[in-house]
Design an enzyme around this catalytic site. Sequence first.
Site, PDB file in Angstrom:
ATOM      1  N   PHE A 138       0.839  -1.246  -0.193  1.00  0.00           N
ATOM      2  CA  PHE A 138       0.000   0.012  -0.018  1.00  0.00           C
ATOM      3  C   PHE A 138       0.836   1.302   0.145  1.00  0.00           C
ATOM      4  CE2 PHE A 138      -2.758   3.455   1.643  1.00  0.00           C
ATOM      5  CZ  PHE A 138      -3.747   3.431   0.817  1.00  0.00           C
ATOM      6  N   ASP A 225       8.882   2.419   1.778  1.00  0.00           N
ATOM      7  CA  ASP A 225       7.912   3.535   2.204  1.00  0.00           C
ATOM      8  C   ASP A 225       7.697   3.149   3.798  1.00  0.00           C
ATOM      9  OD1 ASP A 225       5.513   4.293   2.943  1.00  0.00           O
ATOM     10  OD2 ASP A 225       4.391   3.505   1.024  1.00  0.00           O
ATOM     11  N   LYS A 254       2.365   9.758   8.024  1.00  0.00           N
ATOM     12  CA  LYS A 254       1.442   8.896   9.272  1.00  0.00           C
ATOM     13  C   LYS A 254       1.957   9.802  10.803  1.00  0.00           C
ATOM     14  CE  LYS A 254      -1.476   5.464   7.610  1.00  0.00           C
ATOM     15  NZ  LYS A 254      -0.956   4.990   6.353  1.00  0.00           N
TER      16      LYS A 254
HETATM   17  C1  LIG Z   1      -1.176   5.286   4.967  1.00  0.00           C
HETATM   18  C2  LIG Z   1       0.072   4.699   3.877  1.00  0.00           C
HETATM   19  C3  LIG Z   1       0.248   5.584   2.848  1.00  0.00           C
HETATM   20  C4  LIG Z   1      -0.795   6.763   2.392  1.00  0.00           C
HETATM   21  O1  LIG Z   1      -0.725   7.930   3.247  1.00  0.00           O
HETATM   22  P1  LIG Z   1      -1.673   9.186   2.921  1.00  0.00           P
HETATM   23  O2  LIG Z   1      -1.254   9.934   4.005  1.00  0.00           O
HETATM   24  O3  LIG Z   1      -3.125   8.481   3.312  1.00  0.00           O
HETATM   25  O4  LIG Z   1      -1.483   9.334   1.604  1.00  0.00           O
HETATM   26  C5  LIG Z   1       1.365   5.215   2.097  1.00  0.00           C
HETATM   27  N1  LIG Z   1       1.996   4.263   2.199  1.00  0.00           N
HETATM   28  C6  LIG Z   1       1.804   3.590   3.613  1.00  0.00           C
HETATM   29  C7  LIG Z   1       2.819   2.418   3.861  1.00  0.00           C
HETATM   30  C8  LIG Z   1       0.916   3.788   4.380  1.00  0.00           C
HETATM   31  O5  LIG Z   1       0.368   2.869   5.574  1.00  0.00           O
END
Ligand SMILES: *Cc1c(COP(=O)(O)O)cnc(C)c1O
Length: 401
Positions: A138, A225, A254
């Site tokens: 994700f 990420d 986050k």
């Molecule tokens: C939540 C998340 C995102 C997206 O972040 P947003 O602030 O909602 O755009 C991207 N990568 C990971 C691993 C996430 O948990």
Amino acid sequence: MTTLLESPPTLSALMPTYNRFPVILVRGAGCWVWDDQGREYLDFVAGIATCSLGHAHPRLIQAMNDQIQQLHHVSNLYHIPLQQELAAFLTHHSCADRVFFANSGAEANEGAIKLARKYAHTVKGYEYPLIVTAQASFHGRTLATLTATGQPKYQKHFDPLMPGFVYVPYNDLEALTKTVLELEQVAAILLEPIQGEGGVRPGDWDYFQGVRRLCDERGILLILDEVQSGMGRTGHWWGYECLGIEPDIFSSAKGLGGGIPIGAVLCKEQYNVFQPGDHASTYGGNPLACRAALTVGQTIEELGLLAQVHQRGEQLRQGLKALVATYPEWFQEVRGWGLLQGLVLQPSAPFQAGDIVKWAIEQGLLLVPAGTQVVRFVPPLIVTEAEVQMALERLGNALRR
Ligand SMILES: *Cc1c(COP(=O)(O)O)cnc(C)c1O
């Protein structure tokens, strides 16, 4: 309380993009939140791994009050000392040398993708650079990060997707190596150190050692990420510390601002190829957001929260393991790092993760699913021993019902 989940709030002018639980939260303090009916909940969602200092933390309140009275936003047309200070903090606490500030996780990943593409075009001379990502990953909901996200259910209806992405199974070095050797012009491999949304699946040590080696041998950038795993969530500043490697580029969001929107792209000096005009964001790194992130970082450091995250994570893990032992017909295992833990359902369980989340709400505990088979636990990093104990009791009650 049984009617709680049967009466959705009245319709509104909002686009119905979320399946929301019928709860209206109106106030929070520490790891606790209250709804408009005065009901109290232990918050093990924390805005999805975001409110690292919990709710209404005195230091964050003080810093935000201060900053909004002094200066909350100016354009990146001017120097912003708080940005420099935050960048210095982040590079001091990571393997990175340079930082670009954005507002969210998706935006941070977009920046990372752009940086890798520019590097591939200008340094490697690639005409059509590819980025390899993992299935069940994700990375966000913008078009590029949605394309990077290896989950067809999120991509449906949004064709044409962004060209230049290739998918491999996660934690499978053989498949990755085979793909990379078959393709030309692979610019980067983009992975989560631990898959969050895709099911709280930690990266294997050996896999990531192999990925790093493959990248070094073939001149491929390793982008991690760290949007969910970074800023102390795992008991380390960054998830990659759990894997014994360093990325070339990584993203954060986050937990970075403790609930004030901010994201960041970080890289080592040799990949610092952006020049004036290459990338920008109107809000990115404004004084208010930078002050929030700086406060979060300094508080994690001054309160020794990383060590606490280890201890509370272990406590949570042991408690969840006991539940797996009690209900082996429902649960397979507990997996995760620090305060990012997942309780994994058996495929044959007579319910899904979302059902457990509903039952937990009725017991005054907020949890979040990671797919249909995993219940995710991401409390504030300040969670206490008593609160972890209470969460486990409430979860136990939810399961016994
Ligand atoms: C939540 C998340 C995102 C997206 O972040 P947003 O602030 O909602 O755009 C991207 N990568 C990971 C691993 C996430 O948990």
